[in-house]
Design a protein around this motif. Structure first.
Motif, PDB file in Angstrom:
ATOM      1  N   ALA A  44     108.219 124.292  10.807  1.00 14.88           N
ATOM      2  CA  ALA A  44     109.239 124.715   9.844  1.00 14.88           C
ATOM      3  C   ALA A  44     109.741 126.107  10.183  1.00 14.88           C
ATOM      4  N   LYS A  65     115.971 125.539   9.518  1.00 16.58           N
ATOM      5  CA  LYS A  65     115.735 125.713   8.080  1.00 16.58           C
ATOM      6  C   LYS A  65     116.656 124.860   7.230  1.00 16.58           C
ATOM      7  N   THR A  92     111.912 126.030   5.408  1.00 11.78           N
ATOM      8  CA  THR A  92     111.664 125.747   4.006  1.00 11.78           C
ATOM      9  C   THR A  92     112.981 125.657   3.236  1.00 11.78           C
ATOM     10  N   ASN A 144     110.081 120.623   4.413  1.00 11.57           N
ATOM     11  CA  ASN A 144     109.195 121.659   3.892  1.00 11.57           C
ATOM     12  C   ASN A 144     109.897 122.301   2.687  1.00 11.57           C
ATOM     13  N   LYS A 174     100.654 123.454   3.345  1.00 13.93           N
ATOM     14  CA  LYS A 174     100.655 124.431   4.456  1.00 13.93           C
ATOM     15  C   LYS A 174      99.974 125.724   4.016  1.00 13.93           C
ATOM     16  N   GLY A 180     102.905 133.357  17.091  1.00 12.88           N
ATOM     17  CA  GLY A 180     102.815 133.340  18.550  1.00 12.88           C
ATOM     18  C   GLY A 180     101.400 133.605  19.039  1.00 12.88           C
ATOM     19  N   GLY A 184     100.620 129.750  17.745  1.00 10.85           N
ATOM     20  CA  GLY A 184     100.398 130.158  19.133  1.00 10.85           C
ATOM     21  C   GLY A 184     100.303 129.028  20.135  1.00 10.85           C
ATOM     22  N   TYR A 196     106.544 127.030  16.963  1.00  8.23           N
ATOM     23  CA  TYR A 196     107.851 127.663  16.791  1.00  8.23           C
ATOM     24  C   TYR A 196     108.018 128.736  17.871  1.00  8.23           C
ATOM     25  N   THR A 197     107.148 129.740  17.864  1.00  6.44           N
ATOM     26  CA  THR A 197     107.331 130.891  18.756  1.00  6.44           C
ATOM     27  C   THR A 197     107.306 130.489  20.235  1.00  6.44           C
TER      28      THR A 197
HETATM   29  C1  LIG Z   1     111.347 133.139  12.432  1.00 10.27           C
HETATM   30  C2  LIG Z   1     110.344 132.258  11.731  1.00 10.27           C
HETATM   31  C3  LIG Z   1     110.679 131.641  10.538  1.00 10.27           C
HETATM   32  C4  LIG Z   1     109.754 130.830   9.881  1.00 10.27           C
HETATM   33  N1  LIG Z   1     110.104 130.202   8.710  1.00 10.27           N
HETATM   34  C5  LIG Z   1     109.222 129.374   8.117  1.00 10.27           C
HETATM   35  C6  LIG Z   1     109.575 128.671   6.938  1.00 10.27           C
HETATM   36  O1  LIG Z   1     110.699 128.755   6.444  1.00 10.27           O
HETATM   37  N2  LIG Z   1     108.643 127.868   6.367  1.00 10.27           N
HETATM   38  C7  LIG Z   1     107.380 127.714   6.887  1.00 10.27           C
HETATM   39  O2  LIG Z   1     106.568 126.961   6.330  1.00 10.27           O
HETATM   40  N3  LIG Z   1     107.021 128.363   8.012  1.00 10.27           N
HETATM   41  C8  LIG Z   1     107.901 129.164   8.633  1.00 10.27           C
HETATM   42  N4  LIG Z   1     107.544 129.818   9.778  1.00 10.27           N
HETATM   43  C9  LIG Z   1     106.167 129.666  10.283  1.00 10.27           C
HETATM   44  C10 LIG Z   1     106.059 128.603  11.372  1.00 10.27           C
HETATM   45  O3  LIG Z   1     106.376 127.333  10.870  1.00 10.27           O
HETATM   46  C11 LIG Z   1     104.623 128.577  11.955  1.00 10.27           C
HETATM   47  O4  LIG Z   1     103.719 128.204  10.937  1.00 10.27           O
HETATM   48  C12 LIG Z   1     104.204 129.921  12.525  1.00 10.27           C
HETATM   49  O5  LIG Z   1     105.269 130.569  13.162  1.00 10.27           O
HETATM   50  C13 LIG Z   1     103.056 129.789  13.520  1.00 10.27           C
HETATM   51  O6  LIG Z   1     103.441 129.003  14.634  1.00 10.27           O
HETATM   52  P1  LIG Z   1     103.927 129.630  16.039  1.00 10.27           P
HETATM   53  O7  LIG Z   1     102.894 130.645  16.442  1.00 10.27           O
HETATM   54  O8  LIG Z   1     104.008 128.462  16.952  1.00 10.27           O
HETATM   55  O9  LIG Z   1     105.240 130.248  15.782  1.00 10.27           O
HETATM   56  C14 LIG Z   1     108.453 130.632  10.450  1.00 10.27           C
HETATM   57  C15 LIG Z   1     108.134 131.258  11.659  1.00 10.27           C
HETATM   58  C16 LIG Z   1     109.061 132.049  12.303  1.00 10.27           C
HETATM   59  C17 LIG Z   1     108.669 132.700  13.601  1.00 10.27           C
END
Ligand SMILES: Cc1cc2nc3c(=O)[nH]c(=O)nc-3n(C[C@H](O)[C@H](O)[C@H](O)COP(=O)(O)O)c2cc1C
Length: 348
Positions: free
Chosen positions: A60, A64, A84, A137, A209, A260, A289, A310-311
């Motif tokens: 998520a 968005k 979300t 989400n 979550k 990340g 990460g 995501y990252t």
């Molecule tokens: C820029 C950004 C915006 C995010 N927005 C949301 C969000 O709206 N809702 C949510 O549940 N998680 C959100 N996340 C969290 C990600 O879904 C994820 O749980 C988190 O970044 C860890 O994963 P990653 O290390 O692969 O990025 C966001 C993360 C980033 C970097």
């Protein structure tokens, strides 16, 4: 190809680069074939009553407002979670609010649930028939007087068009949201959501979550509440407010959630703890990460049945899902494993 355009993208402010990526994805003309991998059946997994072609999902926060999920599925993700989504459209926090920590392979964001609101997003999803597994989400508006009610509105609105709904109680950028990790408040919320499911005669899977910043004492309490109240899966984890001291980037003290590389071990260790506590009664989706076959494999060994990222996508670009799948398949083959499900939790 991405290595050529990455310096240009990384010269832009992260949010501008993101908006540009969403715009280009909307018109993604690349053929499906470009993102297919050989032997993907090794990664097939059945969960939440669905057949996931592979366990690598897009987390998520990237899409968005549900503008590009079909293109993202085309890039080879096994599923995409949009949102979300809040009941009303909201702008979020003032800019700048996303920071790239390149030397740490990380991001910090304090976006604060910027999105188009549920009406617009629902009509967008209805008019773009999903071509794969789509999670939605949901969360509350910043100005709401009743966060629980906002979650209820989200479920009522989306249960008939989503493959699953994620109840996001873990973003660090909305005041009071993380209080739902307290058992009493959590049970009260899930009971209200389950009543909506019952009244609408729907079996839509509800996922929870969770934040990586909870105390260890919360783990048995959340697990118990989730098991007793039929939560379908737990997503571990959202971004962290902590862990800044070991970072090297200039921007490491920016306020917001860190994601990340520096979140990887934190979320994997939380997966291990929950895996023990949940005792195979509820599956885990691991996120935090994941950026390679190796980091994906470690989370599966720790107890995750599915993954999200995501990252990693920001740093590796459009071929991220494809590359991670290839790397994961190679690891599994080298260990003589014929399906990913056989190694879930083997290190816990
Ligand atoms: C820029 C950004 C915006 C995010 N927005 C949301 C969000 O709206 N809702 C949510 O549940 N998680 C959100 N996340 C969290 C990600 O879904 C994820 O749980 C988190 O970044 C860890 O994963 P990653 O290390 O692969 O990025 C966001 C993360 C980033 C970097």
């Amino acid at each position: 190809m991405f290595s050529i355009i990455r310096p240009f993208l990384f010269n832009l402010d992260p949010e501008t680069a993101h908006d540009l990526a969403i715009k280009s994805l909307k018109f993604n003309p690349l053929p499906n074939k470009m993102f297919e991998v050989e032997d993907e059946q090794i990664l097939n997994i059945k969960l939440l009553g669905k057949n996931f072609p592979n366990p690598i999902g897009l987390a998520a926060g990237f899409d968005k407002s549900a503008e590009a999920y079909n293109s993202l599925l085309k890039l080879g993700f096994g599923f995409v979670e949009v949102g979300t989504v809040t009941p009303l459209k909201q702008y979020g926090n003032p800019k700048p609010r996303v920071f790239r920590l390149e030397d740490d392979k990380a991001l910090i964001n304090r976006l604060g649930f910027n999105n188009d609101g549920m009406e617009k997003i629902k009509s967008r999803i209805i008019s773009h028939k999903k071509k794969g597994i789509l999670g939605i989400n949901i969360g509350p508006n910043k100005e709401t007087k009743d966060q629980k009610n906002d979650f209820c509105l989200g479920l009522k609105f989306f249960f008939d068009i989503a493959d699953y709904i994620t109840v996001n109680i873990s973003s660090p950028n909305t005041d009071g949201l993380r209080d739902f990790h307290d058992q009493e408040k959590l049970v009260d919320l899930i009971e209200a959501l389950n009543k909506i499911k019952k009244d609408n005669k729907t079996d839509i899977p509800l996922l929870l979550k969770i934040s990586p910043d909870i105390n260890n004492s919360h783990i048995p309490e959340i697990s118990e509440a989730a098991i007793k109240n039929n939560i379908s899966a737990i997503i571990l984890t959202n971004t962290t407010n902590g862990n800044r001291d070991n970072l090297i980037s200039k921007l490491r003290r920016e306020e917001g959630g860190l994601s990340g590389d520096p979140l990887n071990q934190i979320s994997t260790s939380m997966i291990k703890k929950f895996y023990k506590e949940l005792n195979n009664k509820i599956p885990i989706i691991g996120v935090g990460g994941v950026n390679s076959g190796k980091s994906a494999y470690e989370k599966i060994l720790a107890g995750a049945s599915l993954l999200q990222l995501y990252t990693g996508f920001i740093y590796r670009g459009p071929s991220t899902a494809k590359d991670i799948k290839k790397e994961l398949i190679q690891i599994l083959k080298s260990e003589g494993i014929s399906n990913i499900k056989d190694v879930i939790g083997k290190n816990s």
